[in-house]
Structure formats: C-alpha cells, structure tokens
Design a protein around this motif. Structure first.
Motif, PDB file in Angstrom:
ATOM      1  N   VAL A 216      30.457  35.427  44.628  1.00 30.77           N
ATOM      2  CA  VAL A 216      30.239  35.468  43.182  1.00 30.77           C
ATOM      3  C   VAL A 216      30.273  36.906  42.708  1.00 30.77           C
ATOM      4  O   VAL A 216      30.143  37.860  43.472  1.00 30.77           O
ATOM      5  CB  VAL A 216      28.898  34.814  42.795  1.00 30.77           C
ATOM      6  N   SER A 217      30.452  37.059  41.408  1.00 33.26           N
ATOM      7  CA  SER A 217      30.429  38.390  40.812  1.00 33.26           C
ATOM      8  C   SER A 217      28.984  38.879  40.713  1.00 33.26           C
ATOM      9  O   SER A 217      28.139  38.184  40.142  1.00 33.26           O
ATOM     10  CB  SER A 217      31.070  38.358  39.418  1.00 33.26           C
ATOM     11  N   PRO A 218      28.677  40.053  41.250  1.00 36.92           N
ATOM     12  CA  PRO A 218      27.305  40.549  41.197  1.00 36.92           C
ATOM     13  C   PRO A 218      26.940  41.153  39.841  1.00 36.92           C
ATOM     14  O   PRO A 218      25.785  41.520  39.622  1.00 36.92           O
ATOM     15  CB  PRO A 218      27.288  41.619  42.292  1.00 36.92           C
ATOM     16  N   MET A 219      27.935  41.262  38.933  1.00 40.01           N
ATOM     17  CA  MET A 219      27.675  41.856  37.634  1.00 40.01           C
ATOM     18  C   MET A 219      28.792  41.456  36.679  1.00 40.01           C
ATOM     19  O   MET A 219      29.844  40.991  37.114  1.00 40.01           O
ATOM     20  CB  MET A 219      27.608  43.387  37.766  1.00 40.01           C
ATOM     21  N   PRO A 220      28.591  41.575  35.374  1.00 43.62           N
ATOM     22  CA  PRO A 220      29.671  41.273  34.423  1.00 43.62           C
ATOM     23  C   PRO A 220      30.839  42.221  34.636  1.00 43.62           C
ATOM     24  O   PRO A 220      30.651  43.406  34.944  1.00 43.62           O
ATOM     25  CB  PRO A 220      29.000  41.496  33.069  1.00 43.62           C
ATOM     26  N   GLY A 221      32.050  41.705  34.472  1.00 44.67           N
ATOM     27  CA  GLY A 221      33.218  42.556  34.640  1.00 44.67           C
ATOM     28  C   GLY A 221      34.506  41.793  34.397  1.00 44.67           C
ATOM     29  O   GLY A 221      34.513  40.734  33.760  1.00 44.67           O
ATOM     30  N   ILE A 222      35.597  42.336  34.914  1.00 41.80           N
ATOM     31  CA  ILE A 222      36.922  41.742  34.792  1.00 41.80           C
ATOM     32  C   ILE A 222      37.443  41.427  36.190  1.00 41.80           C
ATOM     33  O   ILE A 222      37.380  42.259  37.097  1.00 41.80           O
ATOM     34  CB  ILE A 222      37.901  42.704  34.080  1.00 41.80           C
ATOM     35  N   PHE A 223      37.937  40.198  36.369  1.00 44.58           N
ATOM     36  CA  PHE A 223      38.519  39.789  37.645  1.00 44.58           C
ATOM     37  C   PHE A 223      39.892  40.459  37.756  1.00 44.58           C
ATOM     38  O   PHE A 223      40.839  40.077  37.066  1.00 44.58           O
ATOM     39  CB  PHE A 223      38.633  38.272  37.682  1.00 44.58           C
ATOM     40  N   ASP A 224      40.004  41.457  38.630  1.00 44.33           N
ATOM     41  CA  ASP A 224      41.192  42.305  38.650  1.00 44.33           C
ATOM     42  C   ASP A 224      42.190  41.949  39.745  1.00 44.33           C
ATOM     43  O   ASP A 224      43.392  41.961  39.521  1.00 44.33           O
ATOM     44  CB  ASP A 224      40.768  43.767  38.808  1.00 44.33           C
ATOM     45  N   LYS A 225      41.712  41.657  40.966  1.00 49.87           N
ATOM     46  CA  LYS A 225      42.620  41.399  42.081  1.00 49.87           C
ATOM     47  C   LYS A 225      42.066  40.304  42.973  1.00 49.87           C
ATOM     48  O   LYS A 225      40.860  40.196  43.156  1.00 49.87           O
ATOM     49  CB  LYS A 225      42.819  42.669  42.930  1.00 49.87           C
ATOM     50  N   ILE A 226      42.980  39.497  43.538  1.00 49.01           N
ATOM     51  CA  ILE A 226      42.607  38.546  44.575  1.00 49.01           C
ATOM     52  C   ILE A 226      43.334  38.976  45.837  1.00 49.01           C
ATOM     53  O   ILE A 226      44.551  39.210  45.824  1.00 49.01           O
ATOM     54  CB  ILE A 226      42.959  37.087  44.184  1.00 49.01           C
ATOM     55  N   LEU A 227      42.610  39.132  46.919  1.00 55.34           N
ATOM     56  CA  LEU A 227      43.163  39.696  48.145  1.00 55.34           C
ATOM     57  C   LEU A 227      43.414  38.653  49.221  1.00 55.34           C
ATOM     58  O   LEU A 227      43.809  39.007  50.332  1.00 55.34           O
ATOM     59  CB  LEU A 227      42.204  40.772  48.677  1.00 55.34           C
ATOM     60  N   VAL A 228      43.175  37.371  48.906  1.00 60.95           N
ATOM     61  CA  VAL A 228      43.359  36.293  49.870  1.00 60.95           C
ATOM     62  C   VAL A 228      44.082  35.136  49.191  1.00 60.95           C
ATOM     63  O   VAL A 228      44.241  35.112  47.968  1.00 60.95           O
ATOM     64  CB  VAL A 228      42.007  35.804  50.435  1.00 60.95           C
ATOM     65  N   GLU A 229      44.500  34.178  49.987  1.00 63.58           N
ATOM     66  CA  GLU A 229      45.167  32.985  49.474  1.00 63.58           C
ATOM     67  C   GLU A 229      44.408  31.737  49.899  1.00 63.58           C
ATOM     68  O   GLU A 229      43.701  31.754  50.923  1.00 63.58           O
ATOM     69  CB  GLU A 229      46.607  32.904  49.985  1.00 63.58           C
ATOM     70  N   VAL A 230      44.549  30.676  49.121  1.00 59.85           N
ATOM     71  CA  VAL A 230      43.932  29.407  49.481  1.00 59.85           C
ATOM     72  C   VAL A 230      44.494  28.946  50.831  1.00 59.85           C
ATOM     73  O   VAL A 230      45.696  28.990  51.075  1.00 59.85           O
ATOM     74  CB  VAL A 230      44.213  28.339  48.398  1.00 59.85           C
ATOM     75  N   GLY A 231      43.592  28.545  51.725  1.00 59.21           N
ATOM     76  CA  GLY A 231      43.989  28.126  53.055  1.00 59.21           C
ATOM     77  C   GLY A 231      43.932  29.245  54.081  1.00 59.21           C
ATOM     78  O   GLY A 231      44.045  28.991  55.284  1.00 59.21           O
TER      79      GLY A 231
END
Length: 289
Positions: A216-231
């Motif tokens: 989870v996000s530990p603070m308010p912000g902007i979701f900038d990057k995803i470094l993994v893929e589903v699976g």
C-alpha cells in the motif's frame, strides 16, 4: 603528466561512481599533496603523511548547499515530468518553482552525511534562493544547469558567497551523491517521521507485516511506476512500484515472497495513504516452470 591534469581526470572522468565505495577521494588528496607533487615519494609515504592524507571529514557550507541545490533542482524536474505525464503541460505548479503571491515560500528539511545531521531552511526568492544551515546566517544562492540533464542526474553551477562552483549529482530515492572538486560526498535526505513510521503494508509501527499480501501507499502521492507484472514472482524486499510524494520518488517493496496477483491503480493516478497498490499471492518458493 601535470598534477592538475591528474586531479581533473580523477574529478571528471574516473571518480563519478555512485552507489559503490571507492578510494578516489584518497587518490585526489594524494595527487594534491605537495610532497607527492614534488616527487618526494617512498615506501613509507602514507605512514609519514597519514594525518594530512586522512584528515577528519569536514563538509563545507558550499558542499551542503550543492546538495540542497541538487534536491530542489530534482524536485523541479520531477514536477515538470509529472505535469507532462498527467497532460498538464505548463502547469504553474511545475513552472513556478516555489512561487507565492505577496510572500516567499520558506521550508525546512534535514540531510545527513557521515553521521552528521544538518537542519536546513530554504527560502524561495523569485528565481533564486536563500539558505540557512543550522543556526548560521541566511545566504543567497542561485543555480544554473551546465549541460543537458537526465532524470535524477545532472551537472549544475552554483553561485554562493560571490563564487561559482560546478558539480555533478546523482539522486536515487532519498540519497544524494555530490561530485565536486574535492571528490564524492554522500548525503541522505531525512524522511519525515510520519513516512518512516508507516511501512508499505499499511502498518504504522515502521515494521513490515511479513504475513501481508499487499503493498500500500504509505502516504498521499502519485502512482508513478510499476516495476513488476501480474503473474511475476517476487522476493521479499524487491522493488515493485514507485510513488511520487513531496516531489520525491519513493520505492515500494514487497513484504515477502509471492506472485503478483493484481495492480490496483493506473499510472499517473493519485493515491491516498493506505491505498492498495499491488496485491499478490504468498508463495514462499518460486514456482517451477
């Protein structure tokens, strides 16, 4: 080879290594030593000049200001990149760095280096700045880019106390490396207490819940990057996502081994404290293919 050429070579072509400990600072001090330059070198040279070759570490106000200049410059780059990504190119929140109507923005932050903490006050004055280090007097300074910059990595010219200095910097998470005429100086940005007391699984005691199946996000912000893929199977501590908060990037890591089940948010979306970013199934062992 002239010794000033050796020093320049160490400074600008060899020594800019970030993330690893090197002996380049020592080599710079060695090449600058008067006895070394005079050719008075022997097998006991280091023992003879031990105190002058390994003096107590003292960080100048100039180097501290360079670190702060790197931080505010990086914040500006992050704000501009984020506004473009969100389709708000030219947003005044990105273009007008520290702008306030009828007043000056003043903020405080703390940085650390070699076990020493420095409390910094920054005042935004038009396109320039003022800095106060600990209880010292306010000093004006300005920053200019020297050449094309890259995300988290750039070369700057600092104007402070009537002098100019050129330095390079690399910023990774809350760590700042400064490369100047004296070698490499490492700093870390002291994170706010409310951030360090909340881990990425939503707990508030600073400890990650190893049984958690979410990040989870530990603070308010902007979701900038995803470094993994589903699976994808990830290991405990592996970076899975990046959020931007307070114009800084924060890496969120997996609390335990597992397979990515879902990514709950779209890149560029705002997130609130405690909002689920990544969910996964807990598999202690990597699945065999």
């Amino acid at each position: 080879m002239p010794w000033n050429t050796v020093r320049k070579t160490l400074n600008y072509y060899i020594f800019q290594i970030s993330g690893l400990d090197t002996n380049v600072n020592f080599l710079i001090d060695l090449a600058s030593h008067p006895s070394f330059q005079a050719g008075d070198v022997h097998t006991g040279f280091i023992d003879t000049h031990l105190d002058s070759l390994f003096p107590p570490i003292q960080i100048s106000d100039e180097t501290i200001t360079q670190a702060i200049a790197a931080i505010v410059t990086n914040e500006r780059y992050v704000a501009i990149a984020l506004s473009i990504r969100q389709g708000c190119r030219g947003s005044p929140f990105a273009a007008c760095d520290g702008f306030r109507l009828n007043s000056y923005l003043e903020r405080t932050l703390s940085i650390e280096s070699n076990g020493q903490k420095y409390n910094i006050h920054i005042r935004y004055v038009g396109s320039n700045y003022e800095i106060k280090i600990d209880d010292n007097d306010w000093k004006p300074f300005s920053i200019n880019s020297v050449k094309d910059s890259y995300p988290n990595r750039f070369t700057l010219k600092l104007h402070l106390d009537g002098k100019e200095s050129i330095f390079s910097t690399v910023i990774k998470d809350n760590y700042i490396d400064i490369f100047n005429q004296n070698g490499r100086n490492e700093f870390s940005l002291v994170l706010p207490k409310f951030f360090t007391e909340c881990s990425t699984d939503g707990s508030t005691d600073g400890e990650t819940d190893k049984s958690s199946d979410k990040v989870v996000s530990p603070m308010p912000g902007i979701f900038d990057k995803i470094l993994v893929e589903v699976g994808e199977w990830v290991e405990v501590g592996q970076p899975v996502a990046v959020i931007i908060a307070m114009k800084m990037e924060y890496v969120l890591k997996a609390p335990k081994n597992g397979t990515i089940k879902s990514v709950s948010k779209k890149l560029g979306n705002s997130v609130i404290k405690g909002e689920i970013i990544v969910a996964f199934e807990c598999d202690e062992q990597k699945p065999k293919i």
